[in-house]
Design an enzyme around this catalytic site. Structure first.
Site, PDB file in Angstrom:
ATOM      1  N   ALA A 111      -6.818  -1.393  -2.777  1.00  0.00           N
ATOM      2  CA  ALA A 111      -7.700  -0.803  -3.783  1.00  0.00           C
ATOM      3  C   ALA A 111      -6.952  -0.682  -5.102  1.00  0.00           C
ATOM      4  O   ALA A 111      -5.723  -0.599  -5.137  1.00  0.00           O
ATOM      5  CB  ALA A 111      -8.187   0.576  -3.333  1.00  0.00           C
ATOM      6  N   ASP A 112      -7.714  -0.666  -6.184  1.00  0.00           N
ATOM      7  CA  ASP A 112      -7.139  -0.435  -7.505  1.00  0.00           C
ATOM      8  C   ASP A 112      -8.202   0.234  -8.375  1.00  0.00           C
ATOM      9  O   ASP A 112      -9.401  -0.043  -8.226  1.00  0.00           O
ATOM     10  CB  ASP A 112      -6.676  -1.739  -8.155  1.00  0.00           C
ATOM     11  CG  ASP A 112      -5.695  -1.474  -9.285  1.00  0.00           C
ATOM     12  OD1 ASP A 112      -4.486  -1.406  -8.999  1.00  0.00           O
ATOM     13  OD2 ASP A 112      -6.132  -1.326 -10.437  1.00  0.00           O
ATOM     14  N   THR A 113      -7.757   1.106  -9.271  1.00  0.00           N
ATOM     15  CA  THR A 113      -8.678   1.901 -10.081  1.00  0.00           C
ATOM     16  C   THR A 113      -8.331   1.793 -11.555  1.00  0.00           C
ATOM     17  O   THR A 113      -7.151   1.836 -11.920  1.00  0.00           O
ATOM     18  CB  THR A 113      -8.625   3.381  -9.638  1.00  0.00           C
ATOM     19  OG1 THR A 113      -8.958   3.472  -8.256  1.00  0.00           O
ATOM     20  CG2 THR A 113      -9.602   4.226 -10.448  1.00  0.00           C
TER      21      THR A 113
ATOM     22  N   GLY B 287     -11.888  -1.012  -7.467  1.00  0.00           N
ATOM     23  CA  GLY B 287     -12.092  -2.262  -6.762  1.00  0.00           C
ATOM     24  C   GLY B 287     -11.503  -2.192  -5.371  1.00  0.00           C
ATOM     25  O   GLY B 287     -10.472  -1.541  -5.156  1.00  0.00           O
TER      26      GLY B 287
END
Length: 287
Positions: free
Chosen positions: A100-102, A137
């Site tokens: 995940a990435d924010t 994401g």
């Protein structure tokens, strides 16, 4: 470089994972993502790489499947999540891998982690009294040769899974005996929430920056920490703003064959209680 944590949910070893389902690996070193995945009752290993820092070529299948987002491609959180997941998945053929990435976006500009206190101050002044968007994401890699359908009885609260993309395996010995045409599925997704900041005084901004909390946070604030006191409302998923949208995570993991996960909403409230926080009263936020 690969970094591995040998334990999963609250210190449980992999021997405790449920029989008949693939091993689960979290491709993130974030303590918040660790806490939220553990809140779902999952047993997992943490494995991380430096993949997000490398701008290697991206397969056209991945570029074609990226969800729409208002930012330059290099900052797209789903692309960054794919980089993390793909790099870890090469070293975990038998596992379902989750990355995940924010990112925080305002006026079409991505606000990354502040370089120093001065930049954190500028970011918070810019967010003060305004609404911005937070995108998280997600990417899930299915275990090799174990692509499954989601648990039909448990998907009524979630939208249909996105179509997976199938990518060739790239791996090192002793797995080199596998056919070069071998492929595994990757699911890509994104969650967007809108966050409304309360109007902040210079004194409030200075005091918050002095706590040190903004240093490692995109947009220079942490909703789950002291930064939550600066927030007026969240429209959408609360946990997406934290960096790990629980409902979407459950949906993707079930689609990849991970069973026994707790309900996303119940896990959200239990996690909030452990943080000694109450749900934002208005509007009612999703997990």
């Amino acid at each position: 470089m690969i970094r591995v944590s040998p334990t999963g949910n609250n210190g449980q070893t992999l021997a405790h994972q449920q029989a008949g389902q693939p091993r689960l690996v979290l491709g993130s070193a974030s303590p918040r993502r660790y806490e939220l995945l553990a809140a779902l009752g999952a047993s997992f290993t943490v494995m991380t790489t430096d993949a997000e820092e490398a701008e290697t070529d991206v397969p056209p299948e991945v570029l074609g499947a990226l969800p729409t987002a208002e930012m330059p491609l290099r900052y797209h959180p789903t692309l960054l999540a794919w980089r993390k997941t793909h790099a870890v998945a090469e070293h975990a053929l038998d596992a379902v891998v989750l990355g995940a990435d924010t990112v925080v976006v305002i006026d079409g500009e991505v606000l990354n982690k502040p370089r120093d206190e001065a930049e954190a101050h500028l970011m918070l002044r810019r967010l003060s009294g305004r609404t911005h968007r937070v995108y998280t994401g997600l990417c899930v890699a299915g275990a090799f040769a174990s692509a499954t359908t989601p648990e039909s009885a448990q998907t009524t609260l979630y939208e249909a899974l996105p179509e997976p993309i199938w990518l060739p395996l790239h791996h090192e010995a002793p797995h080199a005996v596998l056919a070069t045409a071998a492929r595994r599925p990757f699911w890509l997704d994104i969650e967007m929430s809108e966050v409304v900041f309360a109007p902040l005084t210079e004194a409030q901004i200075t005091a918050y920056v002095a706590t040190g909390e903004p240093r490692d946070k995109a947009g220079a604030y942490g909703l789950q920490g002291m930064g939550g006191q600066l927030i007026k409302a969240v429209y959408g998923s609360y946990t997406a703003v934290v960096g790990f949208p629980l409902a979407a995570v459950v949906r993707l993991l079930r689609g990849a064959g991970v069973t026994g996960l707790s309900d996303a909403t119940a896990s959200y409230y239990a996690w909030l209680a452990r943080q000694q926080k109450e749900p934002l009263p208005w509007p009612p936020t999703l997990p």
